[in-house]
Design a protein around this motif. Sequence first.
Motif, PDB file in Angstrom:
ATOM      1  N   ALA A  98       3.702  -5.899 -13.642  1.00 40.96           N
ATOM      2  CA  ALA A  98       2.928  -6.386 -12.496  1.00 40.96           C
ATOM      3  C   ALA A  98       3.813  -6.482 -11.255  1.00 40.96           C
ATOM      4  CB  ALA A  98       2.316  -7.741 -12.814  1.00 40.96           C
ATOM      5  N   ARG A  99       5.051  -6.959 -11.442  1.00 40.24           N
ATOM      6  CA  ARG A  99       5.977  -7.060 -10.308  1.00 40.24           C
ATOM      7  C   ARG A  99       6.276  -5.667  -9.744  1.00 40.24           C
ATOM      8  NH1 ARG A  99      11.059  -6.270  -9.289  1.00 40.24           N
ATOM      9  NH2 ARG A  99      11.614  -5.799 -11.432  1.00 40.24           N
ATOM     10  N   LEU A 100       6.567  -4.701 -10.643  1.00 44.59           N
ATOM     11  CA  LEU A 100       6.850  -3.340 -10.183  1.00 44.59           C
ATOM     12  C   LEU A 100       5.642  -2.733  -9.473  1.00 44.59           C
ATOM     13  CD1 LEU A 100       8.864  -1.924 -13.226  1.00 44.59           C
ATOM     14  CD2 LEU A 100       9.760  -2.548 -10.976  1.00 44.59           C
ATOM     15  N   GLU A 101       4.467  -2.966 -10.043  1.00 48.66           N
ATOM     16  CA  GLU A 101       3.245  -2.428  -9.444  1.00 48.66           C
ATOM     17  C   GLU A 101       3.001  -3.052  -8.074  1.00 48.66           C
ATOM     18  OE1 GLU A 101       0.176   0.123  -9.058  1.00 48.66           O
ATOM     19  OE2 GLU A 101       1.623   0.105 -10.695  1.00 48.66           O
ATOM     20  N   SER A 102       3.237  -4.375  -7.969  1.00 52.24           N
ATOM     21  CA  SER A 102       3.040  -5.026  -6.664  1.00 52.24           C
ATOM     22  C   SER A 102       4.056  -4.505  -5.649  1.00 52.24           C
ATOM     23  CB  SER A 102       3.136  -6.548  -6.802  1.00 52.24           C
ATOM     24  OG  SER A 102       4.451  -6.943  -7.124  1.00 52.24           O
ATOM     25  N   GLU A 103       5.305  -4.267  -6.102  1.00 46.09           N
ATOM     26  CA  GLU A 103       6.304  -3.704  -5.197  1.00 46.09           C
ATOM     27  C   GLU A 103       5.884  -2.312  -4.731  1.00 46.09           C
ATOM     28  OE1 GLU A 103      10.073  -3.819  -7.176  1.00 46.09           O
ATOM     29  OE2 GLU A 103      10.266  -6.004  -6.983  1.00 46.09           O
ATOM     30  N   LYS A 104       5.317  -1.508  -5.656  1.00 47.38           N
ATOM     31  CA  LYS A 104       4.844  -0.175  -5.276  1.00 47.38           C
ATOM     32  C   LYS A 104       3.718  -0.270  -4.251  1.00 47.38           C
ATOM     33  CE  LYS A 104       5.893   2.257  -9.589  1.00 47.38           C
ATOM     34  NZ  LYS A 104       5.293   2.898 -10.775  1.00 47.38           N
ATOM     35  N   VAL A 105       2.780  -1.197  -4.508  1.00 48.10           N
ATOM     36  CA  VAL A 105       1.647  -1.356  -3.598  1.00 48.10           C
ATOM     37  C   VAL A 105       2.143  -1.826  -2.233  1.00 48.10           C
ATOM     38  CG1 VAL A 105      -0.420  -2.751  -3.178  1.00 48.10           C
ATOM     39  CG2 VAL A 105      -0.057  -1.733  -5.417  1.00 48.10           C
ATOM     40  N   ILE A 106       3.082  -2.791  -2.238  1.00 47.30           N
ATOM     41  CA  ILE A 106       3.611  -3.296  -0.969  1.00 47.30           C
ATOM     42  C   ILE A 106       4.351  -2.188  -0.222  1.00 47.30           C
ATOM     43  CG2 ILE A 106       5.334  -4.865   0.016  1.00 47.30           C
ATOM     44  CD1 ILE A 106       4.495  -6.900  -2.152  1.00 47.30           C
ATOM     45  N   ALA A 107       5.191  -1.407  -0.944  1.00 46.58           N
ATOM     46  CA  ALA A 107       5.929  -0.316  -0.316  1.00 46.58           C
ATOM     47  C   ALA A 107       4.966   0.730   0.248  1.00 46.58           C
ATOM     48  CB  ALA A 107       6.891   0.319  -1.322  1.00 46.58           C
ATOM     49  N   SER A 108       3.914   1.035  -0.516  1.00 45.51           N
ATOM     50  CA  SER A 108       2.928   2.003  -0.060  1.00 45.51           C
ATOM     51  C   SER A 108       2.211   1.480   1.184  1.00 45.51           C
ATOM     52  CB  SER A 108       1.918   2.284  -1.173  1.00 45.51           C
ATOM     53  OG  SER A 108       0.878   3.100  -0.713  1.00 45.51           O
ATOM     54  N   ALA A 109       1.862   0.186   1.167  1.00 44.53           N
ATOM     55  CA  ALA A 109       1.186  -0.406   2.322  1.00 44.53           C
ATOM     56  C   ALA A 109       2.106  -0.396   3.537  1.00 44.53           C
ATOM     57  CB  ALA A 109       0.757  -1.827   1.994  1.00 44.53           C
ATOM     58  N   ARG A 110       3.401  -0.690   3.330  1.00 43.87           N
ATOM     59  CA  ARG A 110       4.350  -0.667   4.448  1.00 43.87           C
ATOM     60  C   ARG A 110       4.474   0.748   5.030  1.00 43.87           C
ATOM     61  NH1 ARG A 110       8.884  -4.694   1.896  1.00 43.87           N
ATOM     62  NH2 ARG A 110       7.817  -6.620   2.491  1.00 43.87           N
ATOM     63  N   ARG A 111       4.549   1.750   4.117  1.00 41.98           N
ATOM     64  CA  ARG A 111       4.624   3.127   4.601  1.00 41.98           C
ATOM     65  C   ARG A 111       3.365   3.501   5.392  1.00 41.98           C
ATOM     66  NH1 ARG A 111       6.838   3.996  -0.546  1.00 41.98           N
ATOM     67  NH2 ARG A 111       4.846   4.737  -1.348  1.00 41.98           N
ATOM     68  N   GLN A 112       2.230   3.101   4.864  1.00 42.50           N
ATOM     69  CA  GLN A 112       0.970   3.414   5.533  1.00 42.50           C
ATOM     70  C   GLN A 112       0.894   2.700   6.883  1.00 42.50           C
ATOM     71  OE1 GLN A 112      -2.462   2.575   3.182  1.00 42.50           O
ATOM     72  NE2 GLN A 112      -3.893   3.395   4.673  1.00 42.50           N
ATOM     73  N   ILE A 113       1.333   1.428   6.907  1.00 40.57           N
ATOM     74  CA  ILE A 113       1.329   0.676   8.165  1.00 40.57           C
ATOM     75  C   ILE A 113       2.284   1.334   9.161  1.00 40.57           C
ATOM     76  CG2 ILE A 113       2.046  -1.515   9.215  1.00 40.57           C
ATOM     77  CD1 ILE A 113       0.917  -2.909   6.699  1.00 40.57           C
ATOM     78  N   GLY A 114       3.481   1.735   8.660  1.00 42.36           N
ATOM     79  CA  GLY A 114       4.450   2.411   9.531  1.00 42.36           C
ATOM     80  C   GLY A 114       3.878   3.708  10.093  1.00 42.36           C
ATOM     81  N   ALA A 115       3.216   4.494   9.213  1.00 47.40           N
ATOM     82  CA  ALA A 115       2.639   5.768   9.666  1.00 47.40           C
ATOM     83  C   ALA A 115       1.537   5.513  10.690  1.00 47.40           C
ATOM     84  CB  ALA A 115       2.094   6.554   8.479  1.00 47.40           C
ATOM     85  N   GLU A 116       0.708   4.510  10.429  1.00 46.01           N
ATOM     86  CA  GLU A 116      -0.372   4.202  11.366  1.00 46.01           C
ATOM     87  C   GLU A 116       0.199   3.671  12.682  1.00 46.01           C
ATOM     88  OE1 GLU A 116      -3.042   1.541   9.363  1.00 46.01           O
ATOM     89  OE2 GLU A 116      -3.772   3.100   8.003  1.00 46.01           O
ATOM     90  N   LYS A 117       1.291   2.904  12.600  1.00 47.71           N
ATOM     91  CA  LYS A 117       1.951   2.391  13.808  1.00 47.71           C
ATOM     92  C   LYS A 117       2.488   3.552  14.640  1.00 47.71           C
ATOM     93  CE  LYS A 117       5.865  -0.508  15.143  1.00 47.71           C
ATOM     94  NZ  LYS A 117       6.977  -1.308  14.633  1.00 47.71           N
ATOM     95  N   GLU A 118       3.174   4.498  13.950  1.00 51.21           N
ATOM     96  CA  GLU A 118       3.699   5.671  14.650  1.00 51.21           C
ATOM     97  C   GLU A 118       2.572   6.474  15.297  1.00 51.21           C
ATOM     98  OE1 GLU A 118       6.804   6.750  15.336  1.00 51.21           O
ATOM     99  OE2 GLU A 118       7.449   4.809  14.543  1.00 51.21           O
TER     100      GLU A 118
END
Length: 166
Positions: A98-118
């Motif tokens: 669950a921790r690894l999955e949440s880290e993946k989801v958070i990392a994916s969300a950060r990447r998506q937020i970064g891409a949307e910000k750019e």
Amino acid sequence: MSLLTPEPGLLFWMLISFGITVFLLAKFGFPAILKSVEKRKDYIEESLLAAKKAHEELAGIKEIGEAILAQARKEQAEIIKEATRRREEMIEKAREEARLESEKVIASARRQIGAEKEEALRSIRNEAASLSLTLAEKILREKLGTEQEQKKMIDRLLNEIDISKS
């Protein structure tokens, strides 16, 4: 003659009948009775031996039963201990997953937020550039409305280019 005194003839016949009775009993009765008593004695001794043997077997079976019960309790405790250990391992594994999955989801969300910000910054820059060009165009048209003003501006820009190259 008195009734309490026996006559010799009667006494003789009583002794002979008693002797015959004792003889018959000794010859046929006592051996049968002794044989019966002996059989009964042997049966009782065998029964006592069988009871003693059964009692010993029962004690042995009881000991075996107690040993089996103790072994079963020991195995039950080991099974419970193993089940508890496995449950803890499964819970820990699930937590880790669950921790690894949440880290993946958070990392994916950060990447998506970064891409949307750019993308948003790029869009804002393009819009600002477009507005700047439109604004500059309008300002230049207003300032350079005459041909003479346009020539002055061109000369000035050429001078600035020459100065910057030197």
